[in-house]
Design a protein around this motif. Structure first.
Motif, PDB file in Angstrom:
ATOM      1  N   THR A  59       0.813  -1.215   0.000  1.00 52.46           N
ATOM      2  CA  THR A  59       0.000   0.000   0.000  1.00 52.46           C
ATOM      3  C   THR A  59       0.845   1.262   0.000  1.00 52.46           C
ATOM      4  OG1 THR A  59      -1.775  -1.183   1.134  1.00 52.46           O
ATOM      5  CG2 THR A  59      -1.838   1.223   1.228  1.00 52.46           C
ATOM      6  N   ALA A  60       1.849   1.341   0.887  1.00 56.54           N
ATOM      7  CA  ALA A  60       2.674   2.552   0.956  1.00 56.54           C
ATOM      8  C   ALA A  60       3.400   2.799  -0.361  1.00 56.54           C
ATOM      9  CB  ALA A  60       3.676   2.439   2.107  1.00 56.54           C
ATOM     10  N   ALA A  61       3.864   1.722  -0.996  1.00 53.58           N
ATOM     11  CA  ALA A  61       4.547   1.866  -2.285  1.00 53.58           C
ATOM     12  C   ALA A  61       3.603   2.449  -3.334  1.00 53.58           C
ATOM     13  CB  ALA A  61       5.086   0.514  -2.745  1.00 53.58           C
ATOM     14  N   GLN A  62       2.339   2.079  -3.275  1.00 55.07           N
ATOM     15  CA  GLN A  62       1.379   2.615  -4.240  1.00 55.07           C
ATOM     16  C   GLN A  62       1.174   4.119  -4.054  1.00 55.07           C
ATOM     17  OE1 GLN A  62      -2.139   0.275  -5.349  1.00 55.07           O
ATOM     18  NE2 GLN A  62      -1.449  -1.334  -3.917  1.00 55.07           N
ATOM     19  N   TYR A  63       1.128   4.563  -2.807  1.00 53.24           N
ATOM     20  CA  TYR A  63       1.000   6.005  -2.578  1.00 53.24           C
ATOM     21  C   TYR A  63       2.249   6.751  -3.043  1.00 53.24           C
ATOM     22  CZ  TYR A  63      -3.464   5.621  -0.173  1.00 53.24           C
ATOM     23  OH  TYR A  63      -4.791   5.395   0.103  1.00 53.24           O
ATOM     24  N   GLY A  64       3.417   6.134  -2.844  1.00 53.90           N
ATOM     25  CA  GLY A  64       4.634   6.734  -3.372  1.00 53.90           C
ATOM     26  C   GLY A  64       4.601   6.830  -4.887  1.00 53.90           C
ATOM     27  N   ALA A  65       4.072   5.798  -5.539  1.00 62.32           N
ATOM     28  CA  ALA A  65       4.012   5.770  -7.003  1.00 62.32           C
ATOM     29  C   ALA A  65       3.059   6.826  -7.551  1.00 62.32           C
ATOM     30  CB  ALA A  65       3.582   4.379  -7.472  1.00 62.32           C
ATOM     31  N   ILE A  66       1.973   7.095  -6.837  1.00 64.46           N
ATOM     32  CA  ILE A  66       1.065   8.169  -7.263  1.00 64.46           C
ATOM     33  C   ILE A  66       1.813   9.496  -7.312  1.00 64.46           C
ATOM     34  CG2 ILE A  66      -0.963   9.528  -6.585  1.00 64.46           C
ATOM     35  CD1 ILE A  66      -2.080   6.887  -5.343  1.00 64.46           C
ATOM     36  N   GLU A  67       2.589   9.761  -6.270  1.00 65.22           N
ATOM     37  CA  GLU A  67       3.387  10.986  -6.225  1.00 65.22           C
ATOM     38  C   GLU A  67       4.428  10.995  -7.347  1.00 65.22           C
ATOM     39  OE1 GLU A  67       5.189  14.591  -5.102  1.00 65.22           O
ATOM     40  OE2 GLU A  67       3.196  13.761  -4.669  1.00 65.22           O
ATOM     41  N   ALA A  68       5.044   9.847  -7.608  1.00 69.67           N
ATOM     42  CA  ALA A  68       6.049   9.768  -8.671  1.00 69.67           C
ATOM     43  C   ALA A  68       5.449  10.154 -10.016  1.00 69.67           C
ATOM     44  CB  ALA A  68       6.640   8.359  -8.731  1.00 69.67           C
ATOM     45  N   LEU A  69       4.279   9.625 -10.325  1.00 74.19           N
ATOM     46  CA  LEU A  69       3.655   9.888 -11.619  1.00 74.19           C
ATOM     47  C   LEU A  69       3.165  11.331 -11.733  1.00 74.19           C
ATOM     48  CD1 LEU A  69       1.677   6.555 -12.141  1.00 74.19           C
ATOM     49  CD2 LEU A  69       3.780   7.279 -13.278  1.00 74.19           C
ATOM     50  N   ARG A  70       2.741  11.904 -10.612  1.00 76.28           N
ATOM     51  CA  ARG A  70       2.215  13.271 -10.660  1.00 76.28           C
ATOM     52  C   ARG A  70       3.317  14.329 -10.728  1.00 76.28           C
ATOM     53  NH1 ARG A  70      -2.653  12.822  -6.110  1.00 76.28           N
ATOM     54  NH2 ARG A  70      -4.194  11.815  -7.476  1.00 76.28           N
ATOM     55  N   HIS A  71       4.421  14.078 -10.016  1.00 72.01           N
ATOM     56  CA  HIS A  71       5.403  15.145  -9.866  1.00 72.01           C
ATOM     57  C   HIS A  71       6.855  14.689 -10.058  1.00 72.01           C
ATOM     58  CE1 HIS A  71       1.945  16.456  -7.148  1.00 72.01           C
ATOM     59  NE2 HIS A  71       1.963  17.358  -8.118  1.00 72.01           N
ATOM     60  N   GLY A  72       7.058  13.499 -10.635  1.00 67.88           N
ATOM     61  CA  GLY A  72       8.401  12.955 -10.687  1.00 67.88           C
ATOM     62  C   GLY A  72       9.112  13.023 -12.019  1.00 67.88           C
ATOM     63  N   GLU A  73       8.465  13.559 -13.049  1.00 67.40           N
ATOM     64  CA  GLU A  73       9.071  13.484 -14.384  1.00 67.40           C
ATOM     65  C   GLU A  73      10.336  14.333 -14.510  1.00 67.40           C
ATOM     66  OE1 GLU A  73       6.318  13.859 -17.646  1.00 67.40           O
ATOM     67  OE2 GLU A  73       4.850  12.572 -16.648  1.00 67.40           O
ATOM     68  N   GLU A  74      10.421  15.414 -13.741  1.00 66.18           N
ATOM     69  CA  GLU A  74      11.637  16.231 -13.768  1.00 66.18           C
ATOM     70  C   GLU A  74      12.843  15.415 -13.303  1.00 66.18           C
ATOM     71  OE1 GLU A  74      13.511  20.155 -11.506  1.00 66.18           O
ATOM     72  OE2 GLU A  74      11.346  19.805 -11.484  1.00 66.18           O
ATOM     73  N   HIS A  75      12.635  14.588 -12.266  1.00 71.09           N
ATOM     74  CA  HIS A  75      13.724  13.735 -11.776  1.00 71.09           C
ATOM     75  C   HIS A  75      14.088  12.670 -12.797  1.00 71.09           C
ATOM     76  CE1 HIS A  75      13.503  15.615  -7.857  1.00 71.09           C
ATOM     77  NE2 HIS A  75      12.211  15.375  -7.805  1.00 71.09           N
ATOM     78  N   VAL A  76      13.084  12.143 -13.479  1.00 73.15           N
ATOM     79  CA  VAL A  76      13.336  11.147 -14.521  1.00 73.15           C
ATOM     80  C   VAL A  76      14.237  11.739 -15.606  1.00 73.15           C
ATOM     81  CG1 VAL A  76      12.287   9.731 -16.337  1.00 73.15           C
ATOM     82  CG2 VAL A  76      11.195   9.873 -14.093  1.00 73.15           C
ATOM     83  N   GLU A  77      13.933  12.961 -16.024  1.00 69.07           N
ATOM     84  CA  GLU A  77      14.734  13.625 -17.047  1.00 69.07           C
ATOM     85  C   GLU A  77      16.170  13.826 -16.574  1.00 69.07           C
ATOM     86  OE1 GLU A  77      13.869  14.305 -20.066  1.00 69.07           O
ATOM     87  OE2 GLU A  77      11.711  13.924 -19.966  1.00 69.07           O
ATOM     88  N   GLU A  78      16.336  14.226 -15.318  1.00 66.36           N
ATOM     89  CA  GLU A  78      17.680  14.438 -14.780  1.00 66.36           C
ATOM     90  C   GLU A  78      18.475  13.137 -14.752  1.00 66.36           C
ATOM     91  OE1 GLU A  78      16.870  16.096 -10.978  1.00 66.36           O
ATOM     92  OE2 GLU A  78      16.374  18.100 -11.758  1.00 66.36           O
ATOM     93  N   MET A  79      17.820  12.048 -14.315  1.00 61.43           N
ATOM     94  CA  MET A  79      18.520  10.764 -14.244  1.00 61.43           C
ATOM     95  C   MET A  79      18.860  10.254 -15.642  1.00 61.43           C
ATOM     96  SD  MET A  79      16.808   8.755 -10.969  1.00 61.43           S
ATOM     97  CE  MET A  79      15.081   9.205 -11.191  1.00 61.43           C
ATOM     98  N   ARG A  80      17.931  10.419 -16.584  1.00 60.80           N
ATOM     99  CA  ARG A  80      18.209   9.973 -17.950  1.00 60.80           C
ATOM    100  C   ARG A  80      19.403  10.723 -18.534  1.00 60.80           C
ATOM    101  NH1 ARG A  80      13.418   9.772 -20.274  1.00 60.80           N
ATOM    102  NH2 ARG A  80      13.305  12.008 -20.657  1.00 60.80           N
TER     103      ARG A  80
END
Length: 386
Positions: free
Chosen positions: A269-290
């Protein structure tokens, strides 16, 4: 006690990746370029969302398919990033990592004796997954001269009257090969003509560097035949969270959810709530890591070319697949000696199937400092084979 074990389980070989990881972990001063895991911490706002969910008492089972809120965000993400239209109730099951998704996809479609076409070199879990589902793996060799792509000729040559499915992984672990939209376009008529189910492991979709990621699910004529596997481990640096998802036609998702609800109940359950946040506000970090991975890729490819171990330029994921045939060593010998003599851990190509002989897999999900030191040690190691 061996007599009590399942014949299927006894026939499965241990992971060649874990073997070298375990050896390396028992030694001091080893630089490990073996395990495919981001070296970034999960971004803090994602961790914070999961922590807050626990503090708020959200510690119960979710729906079998996963939190509705998460499934909605997954569908929005797939539309936003990859132009794929899916519905949260009909088409998505949240799983314990992409690995569970592969397992339940195979078990949902494979009958005893069905053939499943696998690529070689391929990720170590695919062949055992087919065998445990009662299927028969049929291998297609991906060749360096084809940039480790699946060609129409190779796919067509592997199809028999018993072929049920083809399992693809692009961007690829271990080669870093990718398939473009134009590459897939050539496969679509074959998939249509033979009514193949496609299990497409796209866990590295966000780690495509020089070309836009494409999926066979982008082709309307075969979209219903595609089971798409993805997750949060690689793109969002969430490996230990063990959270993935499968997306497919409703007939398939109902079948997969039937298996999922009995063996898992629901993803954490906690991982799912983390994933919601990742999808909503995490794309900037994805770009940086890529961007960071792309810099490391360029650095390590030049380094291997300079020391005399040529490698295909990977277009995705975070691995290179250098050819070590010039040393006269087998892949296993090369990796064992490199580890003991220079304390650098890499993975033999044969861990990914017989077609990997003569190659090694090297992960560049490590710091530039570690990569630089590893290259220096590898250069010293191969001098003896000149």
């Amino acid at each position: 006690m061996e007599q009590y074990l399942s014949d299927k389980v006894k026939a499965i070989k241990p992971s060649g990746i874990r073997k070298f990881f375990d050896l390396a972990s028992a030694m001091d001063d080893v630089i490990s370029l073996g395990v495919g895991e981001p070296d970034f911490d999960t971004p803090w706002h994602i961790r914070e969302a999961a922590i807050y969910s626990i503090e708020s008492g959200k510690t119960f089972y979710t729906a079998n398919q996963g939190l509705k809120e998460l499934r909605v965000e997954i569908c929005r993400y797939m539309k936003r990033r990859f132009q794929l239209d899916y519905q949260p109730d009909a088409n998505v099951v949240v799983t314990v990592g992409g690995s569970e998704g592969i397992d339940i996809a195979l078990r949902a479609i494979v009958n005893p004796g069905d053939e499943v076409i696998l690529m070689q070199p391929n990720y170590v879990a695919y062949e055992p997954g087919v065998q445990l589902a009662g299927g028969k793996p049929v291998f297609v060799e991906l060749k360096e001269e084809d940039q480790f792509k699946l060609t129409p000729e190779a796919l067509r040559s592997a199809i028999t009257p018993k072929t049920k499915a083809v399992l693809l992984n692009f961007p690829s672990n271990p080669t870093g090969g990718v398939m473009t939209y134009e590459d897939y376009e050539k496969l679509v008529p074959i998939i249509e003509a033979h009514h193949l189910i496609v299990i497409s492991d796209e866990i590295y979709a966000e780690l495509s560097y020089d070309t836009k990621h494409a999926s066979l699910a982008n082709f309307p004529s075969i979209k219903d035949q595609v089971i798409l596997i993805s997750g949060f481990s690689k793109a969002f640096a969430m490996t230990g969270w063990r959270l993935g998802y499968v997306i497919a036609n409703e007939t398939f998702t109902k079948a997969m959810n039937k298996i999922h609800q009995f063996i898992i109940m629901s993803a954490p359950t906690a991982a799912q709530y983390g994933a919601i946040e990742a999808l909503r506000h995490g794309e900037e970090h994805v770009e940086e890591m890529r961007a960071s991975y792309q810099n490391r890729r360029n650095f390590i490819v030049k380094g291997f070319e300079r020391i005399g171990l040529p490698t295909h330029m990977p277009q995705g994921a975070f691995y290179i697949f250098p050819c070590i045939k010039s040393t006269g060593l087998t892949s296993e010998e090369f990796c064992e000696r490199l580890l003991t003599e220079q304390k650098v851990a890499v993975v033999p190509g044969t861990a990914f199937g017989e077609a990997g002989e003569g190659y090694i897999r090297v992960s560049y999900a490590a710091s530039l400092e570690q990569i630089k030191t590893a290259l220096e040690r590898i250069a010293v190691f191969i001098q003896q084979f000149r």
